[in-house]
Write a protein that holds these residues in place. Structure first.
Motif, PDB file in Angstrom:
ATOM      1  N   ASP A  38       0.798  -1.041   0.013  1.00  0.00           N
ATOM      2  CA  ASP A  38      -0.015  -0.135  -0.145  1.00  0.00           C
ATOM      3  C   ASP A  38       0.779   1.218  -0.042  1.00  0.00           C
ATOM      4  O   ASP A  38       1.654   1.439   0.847  1.00  0.00           O
ATOM      5  CB  ASP A  38      -0.787   0.063   1.446  1.00  0.00           C
ATOM      6  N   GLY A  39       0.703   2.101  -0.806  1.00  0.00           N
ATOM      7  CA  GLY A  39       1.198   3.300  -0.944  1.00  0.00           C
ATOM      8  C   GLY A  39       2.599   3.232  -1.583  1.00  0.00           C
ATOM      9  O   GLY A  39       3.359   4.349  -1.992  1.00  0.00           O
ATOM     10  N   LEU A  40       3.200   2.290  -2.182  1.00  0.00           N
ATOM     11  CA  LEU A  40       4.412   2.198  -2.691  1.00  0.00           C
ATOM     12  C   LEU A  40       4.223   2.068  -4.223  1.00  0.00           C
ATOM     13  O   LEU A  40       3.282   1.800  -4.851  1.00  0.00           O
ATOM     14  CB  LEU A  40       5.098   0.809  -2.425  1.00  0.00           C
ATOM     15  N   SER A  41       5.320   2.782  -4.845  1.00  0.00           N
ATOM     16  CA  SER A  41       5.401   2.646  -6.249  1.00  0.00           C
ATOM     17  C   SER A  41       5.668   1.271  -6.745  1.00  0.00           C
ATOM     18  O   SER A  41       6.142   0.313  -5.984  1.00  0.00           O
ATOM     19  CB  SER A  41       6.748   3.628  -6.835  1.00  0.00           C
ATOM     20  N   ARG A  42       5.500   1.203  -8.065  1.00  0.00           N
ATOM     21  CA  ARG A  42       5.754  -0.360  -8.910  1.00  0.00           C
ATOM     22  C   ARG A  42       7.402  -0.722  -8.397  1.00  0.00           C
ATOM     23  O   ARG A  42       7.354  -2.052  -7.882  1.00  0.00           O
ATOM     24  CB  ARG A  42       5.502  -0.199 -10.340  1.00  0.00           C
ATOM     25  N   VAL A  43       8.304   0.115  -8.622  1.00  0.00           N
ATOM     26  CA  VAL A  43       9.614  -0.237  -8.115  1.00  0.00           C
ATOM     27  C   VAL A  43       9.756  -0.828  -6.846  1.00  0.00           C
ATOM     28  O   VAL A  43      10.672  -1.588  -6.543  1.00  0.00           O
ATOM     29  CB  VAL A  43      10.589   0.860  -8.759  1.00  0.00           C
ATOM     30  N   LYS A  44       9.241   0.185  -5.966  1.00  0.00           N
ATOM     31  CA  LYS A  44       9.346  -0.290  -4.666  1.00  0.00           C
ATOM     32  C   LYS A  44       8.578  -1.590  -4.150  1.00  0.00           C
ATOM     33  O   LYS A  44       9.150  -2.295  -3.212  1.00  0.00           O
ATOM     34  CB  LYS A  44       8.610   1.001  -3.714  1.00  0.00           C
ATOM     35  N   ARG A  68       4.902  -9.196 -10.252  1.00  0.00           N
ATOM     36  CA  ARG A  68       3.699  -8.282 -10.430  1.00  0.00           C
ATOM     37  C   ARG A  68       3.174  -8.289  -8.857  1.00  0.00           C
ATOM     38  O   ARG A  68       2.850  -9.176  -8.506  1.00  0.00           O
ATOM     39  CB  ARG A  68       2.993  -8.742 -11.256  1.00  0.00           C
ATOM     40  N   ALA A  69       3.318  -7.052  -8.303  1.00  0.00           N
ATOM     41  CA  ALA A  69       2.697  -6.893  -6.852  1.00  0.00           C
ATOM     42  C   ALA A  69       1.706  -5.817  -6.801  1.00  0.00           C
ATOM     43  O   ALA A  69       1.628  -4.882  -7.310  1.00  0.00           O
ATOM     44  CB  ALA A  69       4.053  -6.604  -6.056  1.00  0.00           C
ATOM     45  N   PHE A  70       0.595  -6.395  -5.828  1.00  0.00           N
ATOM     46  CA  PHE A  70      -0.512  -5.732  -5.899  1.00  0.00           C
ATOM     47  C   PHE A  70      -1.101  -5.525  -4.203  1.00  0.00           C
ATOM     48  O   PHE A  70      -0.912  -6.463  -3.350  1.00  0.00           O
ATOM     49  CB  PHE A  70      -1.866  -6.439  -6.599  1.00  0.00           C
ATOM     50  N   THR A  71      -1.795  -4.580  -4.049  1.00  0.00           N
ATOM     51  CA  THR A  71      -2.483  -4.376  -2.837  1.00  0.00           C
ATOM     52  C   THR A  71      -3.800  -5.306  -3.057  1.00  0.00           C
ATOM     53  O   THR A  71      -4.111  -5.537  -4.287  1.00  0.00           O
ATOM     54  CB  THR A  71      -2.824  -2.910  -2.472  1.00  0.00           C
ATOM     55  N   PRO A  72      -4.365  -5.726  -1.938  1.00  0.00           N
ATOM     56  CA  PRO A  72      -5.755  -6.489  -2.177  1.00  0.00           C
ATOM     57  C   PRO A  72      -6.835  -5.581  -3.154  1.00  0.00           C
ATOM     58  O   PRO A  72      -7.311  -6.282  -4.152  1.00  0.00           O
ATOM     59  CB  PRO A  72      -6.327  -6.881  -0.798  1.00  0.00           C
ATOM     60  N   VAL A  73      -7.015  -4.414  -3.004  1.00  0.00           N
ATOM     61  CA  VAL A  73      -7.850  -3.427  -3.614  1.00  0.00           C
ATOM     62  C   VAL A  73      -7.376  -3.720  -5.271  1.00  0.00           C
ATOM     63  O   VAL A  73      -8.154  -3.664  -6.042  1.00  0.00           O
ATOM     64  CB  VAL A  73      -8.105  -2.211  -3.225  1.00  0.00           C
TER      65      VAL A  73
END
Length: 85
Positions: A38-44, A68-73
């Protein structure tokens, strides 16, 4: 390294809600879902996932990783595009 080992490592280290790993030899594809992004850029987000994998990348067990990283939303929204309704 088995995909289940990678999944367990990432799930435990990052407290992920979901993690999916596919492998083709030493090339891995990771989909990670968790509040930690949550709140992180794609790179982070990608850097966060690389952290627990660095020793296996350094020793050559894992040669390449696609992340590929995602928050649950974000993941819920993404699934509308990739899964048939």
């Amino acid at each position: 390294m088995e995909t289940s080992q990678v999944e367990t490592l990432l799930r435990e280290e990052l407290q992920l809600a979901e993690v999916h790993v596919k492998a083709n030899g030493s090339h891995y594809e990771v989909v990670a879902v968790g509040e930690c992004f949550d709140g992180l850029s794609r790179v982070k987000k990608q850097q966060l996932v690389y952290g627990p994998l660095m020793s296996t990348i350094s020793d050559g067990t894992i040669h390449a990783v696609s992340i590929r990283a995602f928050t649950p939303v974000e993941w819920k929204r993404e699934q509308k595009f990739i899964l048939p309704q």
